[in-house]
Design a protein around this motif. Structure first.
Motif, mmCIF file in Angstrom:
data_model
loop_
_atom_site.group_PDB
_atom_site.id
_atom_site.type_symbol
_atom_site.label_atom_id
_atom_site.label_comp_id
_atom_site.label_asym_id
_atom_site.label_seq_id
_atom_site.Cartn_x
_atom_site.Cartn_y
_atom_site.Cartn_z
ATOM 1 N N GLU A 145 61.941 59.125 63.526
ATOM 2 C CA GLU A 145 61.908 60.265 64.438
ATOM 3 C C GLU A 145 62.725 60.051 65.717
ATOM 4 O OE1 GLU A 145 57.932 61.629 65.225
ATOM 5 O OE2 GLU A 145 57.479 61.878 63.084
ATOM 6 N N HIS A 146 62.901 58.780 66.130
ATOM 7 C CA HIS A 146 63.559 58.522 67.413
ATOM 8 C C HIS A 146 64.693 57.503 67.343
ATOM 9 C CE1 HIS A 146 60.377 60.898 69.191
ATOM 10 N NE2 HIS A 146 59.509 60.153 68.520
ATOM 11 N N GLY A 147 64.928 56.924 66.172
ATOM 12 C CA GLY A 147 66.029 55.989 66.003
ATOM 13 C C GLY A 147 65.837 54.654 66.701
ATOM 14 N N ILE A 148 64.583 54.272 66.967
ATOM 15 C CA ILE A 148 64.318 52.982 67.614
ATOM 16 C C ILE A 148 63.391 52.141 66.754
ATOM 17 C CG2 ILE A 148 64.656 53.846 69.963
ATOM 18 C CD1 ILE A 148 61.572 53.933 70.225
ATOM 19 N N LEU A 149 63.502 50.829 66.933
ATOM 20 C CA LEU A 149 62.609 49.889 66.270
ATOM 21 C C LEU A 149 61.745 49.224 67.319
ATOM 22 C CD1 LEU A 149 65.068 48.266 63.721
ATOM 23 C CD2 LEU A 149 63.238 49.909 63.240
ATOM 24 N N LEU A 150 60.480 49.050 67.019
ATOM 25 C CA LEU A 150 59.530 48.454 67.954
ATOM 26 C C LEU A 150 59.265 46.982 67.670
ATOM 27 C CD1 LEU A 150 56.956 51.402 67.822
ATOM 28 C CD2 LEU A 150 58.824 51.089 69.460
ATOM 29 N N ASN A 151 59.667 46.501 66.494
ATOM 30 C CA ASN A 151 59.383 45.107 66.143
ATOM 31 C C ASN A 151 60.356 44.163 66.844
ATOM 32 O OD1 ASN A 151 61.249 46.314 64.172
ATOM 33 N ND2 ASN A 151 61.238 44.307 63.199
ATOM 34 N N GLU A 152 59.872 42.968 67.078
ATOM 35 C CA GLU A 152 60.652 41.954 67.796
ATOM 36 C C GLU A 152 61.562 41.215 66.832
ATOM 37 O OE1 GLU A 152 62.453 40.586 70.411
ATOM 38 O OE2 GLU A 152 60.603 41.299 71.344
ATOM 39 N N THR A 153 62.867 41.292 67.070
ATOM 40 C CA THR A 153 63.817 40.549 66.248
ATOM 41 C C THR A 153 64.644 39.571 67.080
ATOM 42 O OG1 THR A 153 65.490 42.277 66.472
ATOM 43 C CG2 THR A 153 64.018 42.431 64.569
ATOM 44 N N GLY A 154 64.635 39.708 68.405
ATOM 45 C CA GLY A 154 65.478 38.871 69.258
ATOM 46 C C GLY A 154 64.780 37.670 69.859
ATOM 47 N N ILE A 155 63.489 37.750 70.063
ATOM 48 C CA ILE A 155 62.719 36.647 70.650
ATOM 49 C C ILE A 155 61.963 35.949 69.535
ATOM 50 C CG2 ILE A 155 60.854 36.037 72.244
ATOM 51 C CD1 ILE A 155 61.578 38.587 73.838
ATOM 52 N N ASP A 156 62.098 34.618 69.478
ATOM 53 C CA ASP A 156 61.413 33.848 68.446
ATOM 54 C C ASP A 156 59.934 33.724 68.802
ATOM 55 O OD1 ASP A 156 60.658 32.186 66.402
ATOM 56 O OD2 ASP A 156 61.831 30.458 67.085
ATOM 57 N N LEU A 157 59.087 34.362 68.029
ATOM 58 C CA LEU A 157 57.645 34.319 68.275
ATOM 59 C C LEU A 157 56.946 33.229 67.470
ATOM 60 C CD1 LEU A 157 56.930 38.169 68.218
ATOM 61 C CD2 LEU A 157 57.405 36.719 70.193
ATOM 62 N N LYS A 158 57.676 32.529 66.606
ATOM 63 C CA LYS A 158 57.069 31.537 65.729
ATOM 64 C C LYS A 158 56.366 30.388 66.469
ATOM 65 C CE LYS A 158 60.862 31.623 63.395
ATOM 66 N NZ LYS A 158 62.016 31.449 62.580
ATOM 67 N N PRO A 159 56.832 29.970 67.658
ATOM 68 C CA PRO A 159 56.121 28.887 68.344
ATOM 69 C C PRO A 159 54.696 29.245 68.786
ATOM 70 C CG PRO A 159 58.349 29.072 69.193
ATOM 71 C CD PRO A 159 58.111 30.258 68.307
ATOM 72 N N PHE A 160 54.366 30.516 68.832
ATOM 73 C CA PHE A 160 53.015 30.927 69.188
ATOM 74 C C PHE A 160 52.144 30.819 67.944
ATOM 75 C CE2 PHE A 160 55.812 33.029 72.149
ATOM 76 C CZ PHE A 160 55.162 32.905 73.371
ATOM 77 N N GLY A 161 51.174 29.917 67.959
ATOM 78 C CA GLY A 161 50.358 29.641 66.781
ATOM 79 C C GLY A 161 49.672 30.848 66.173
ATOM 80 N N LEU A 162 49.228 31.763 66.996
ATOM 81 C CA LEU A 162 48.525 32.950 66.504
ATOM 82 C C LEU A 162 49.368 34.208 66.670
ATOM 83 C CD1 LEU A 162 44.932 32.182 67.849
ATOM 84 C CD2 LEU A 162 45.764 31.971 65.502
ATOM 85 N N ALA A 163 50.685 34.046 66.619
ATOM 86 C CA ALA A 163 51.592 35.176 66.873
ATOM 87 C C ALA A 163 51.255 36.390 66.030
ATOM 88 C CB ALA A 163 53.046 34.751 66.644
ATOM 89 N N GLY A 164 50.951 36.186 64.764
ATOM 90 C CA GLY A 164 50.659 37.298 63.870
ATOM 91 C C GLY A 164 49.397 38.060 64.227
ATOM 92 N N GLU A 166 48.261 38.031 67.656
ATOM 93 C CA GLU A 166 48.283 38.368 69.080
ATOM 94 C C GLU A 166 49.403 39.331 69.465
ATOM 95 O OE1 GLU A 166 48.450 34.532 70.948
ATOM 96 O OE2 GLU A 166 46.285 34.237 70.754
ATOM 97 N N PHE A 167 50.572 39.183 68.867
ATOM 98 C CA PHE A 167 51.678 40.056 69.231
ATOM 99 C C PHE A 167 51.568 41.377 68.479
ATOM 100 C CE2 PHE A 167 53.358 36.128 70.819
ATOM 101 C CZ PHE A 167 54.075 36.517 71.928
ATOM 102 N N VAL A 168 51.679 42.464 69.177
ATOM 103 C CA VAL A 168 51.546 43.773 68.555
ATOM 104 C C VAL A 168 52.833 44.233 67.905
ATOM 105 C CG1 VAL A 168 49.672 44.488 70.092
ATOM 106 C CG2 VAL A 168 52.041 45.023 70.697
ATOM 107 N N ASN A 169 53.933 43.531 68.144
ATOM 108 C CA ASN A 169 55.222 43.951 67.599
ATOM 109 C C ASN A 169 55.888 42.844 66.792
ATOM 110 O OD1 ASN A 169 55.771 42.311 69.821
ATOM 111 N ND2 ASN A 169 57.639 43.414 70.343
ATOM 112 N N MET A 170 55.085 42.103 66.048
ATOM 113 C CA MET A 170 55.583 40.960 65.273
ATOM 114 C C MET A 170 56.372 41.429 64.085
ATOM 115 S SD MET A 170 54.732 37.498 64.915
ATOM 116 C CE MET A 170 54.956 36.288 63.653
#
Length: 170
Positions: A145-164, A166-170
Motif C-alpha cells: 500500500e505504501h511501498g515501504i518495508l518495516l523489517n530491519e535489513t541494514g542493522i545486524d540484530l543477530k548479536p542480541f540473544g533474544l532478538a526474535g 524482542e525486536f518488533v521488526n526482525m
C-alpha cells in the motif's frame, strides 16, 4: 475456530491490492523476497524452480531471513493458483493463506495449525510465530500500500540473544 487454543491461531488483515499481486507475493520466490525473506528457494523434483515460477503442491522450500542464520524448510501441500496456499512450516505445522475479495480490499487470512502441545512449542511456535506473522502481515500491507518495508535489513540484530522475541521488526 470458536475458541482460542494452543493448537492454532489465525491472523487477518485487509490489504488494498489485487488478489493476483497478493498471490504472487506468497507463491513465488520473487514475491516472498520482495517483502519477507532474504532468499527463498523452491524445489520441484529436487531441482530449483525459476524465481518467478509459481509454487505447486509437493514443491519443497528453503527460506532464509534477514538477521537469522537458520533456515526454514518445508513442503507445499496445496495451491489453487489464485487465492489459496497451504504449506508445512515450523516442523509439522500447517500454514494456510486464504485471500478473499471484500468490497473495500482483500481480506488475507493466515492460519497456523497443528502446533504441538509441549511447552517449548507453545513458546517458540504459538507465541513466536503468532507475533512474527503479525509483524510480517503488517509489513506486507506497508509494502503493497505504501511501498515501504518495516523489517530491519541494514542493522545486524543477530548479536542480541533474544532478538526474535524482542525486536518488533526482525
Amino acid at each position: 475456530m470458536n475458541e482460542l487454543t494452543w493448537e492454532s491461531f489465525t491472523k487477518r488483515i485487509h490489504i488494498h491490492a489485487t488478489t493476483e499481486k497478493l498471490y504472487w507475493c506468497w507463491a513465488t520466490s520473487e514475491g516472498l523476497t520482495s517483502w519477507f525473506l532474504k532468499d527463498a528457494v523452491f524445489l520441484r523434483d529436487n531441482k530449483p524452480i525459476n524465481k518467478s515460477d509459481f509454487i505447486k503442491p509437493n514443491d519443497s522450500y528453503f527460506w532464509y531471513w534477514h538477521n537469522w542464520d537458520g533456515k526454514e524448510e518445508g513442503k507445499i501441500i496445496e495451491t489453487n493458483g489464485k487465492d489459496f496456499i497451504k504449506f508445512l512450516f515450523a516442523g509439522s505445522c500447517e500454514v494456510t493463506i486464504n485471500l478473499e475479495q471484500k468490497k473495500e480490499a482483500i481480506l488475507l487470512s493466515l492460519t497456523q495449525s497443528k502446533i504441538p502441545q509441549d511447552e517449548k512449542s507453545k513458546l517458540e511456535i504459538f507465541y513466536g510465530c503468532s507475533n512474527g506473522w503479525t509483524f510480517w502481515l503488517a509489513n506486507l500491507k506497508a509494502y503493497l500500500e505504501h511501498g515501504i518495508l518495516l523489517n530491519e535489513t541494514g542493522i545486524d540484530l543477530k548479536p542480541f540473544g533474544l532478538a526474535g522475541y524482542e525486536f518488533v521488526n526482525m
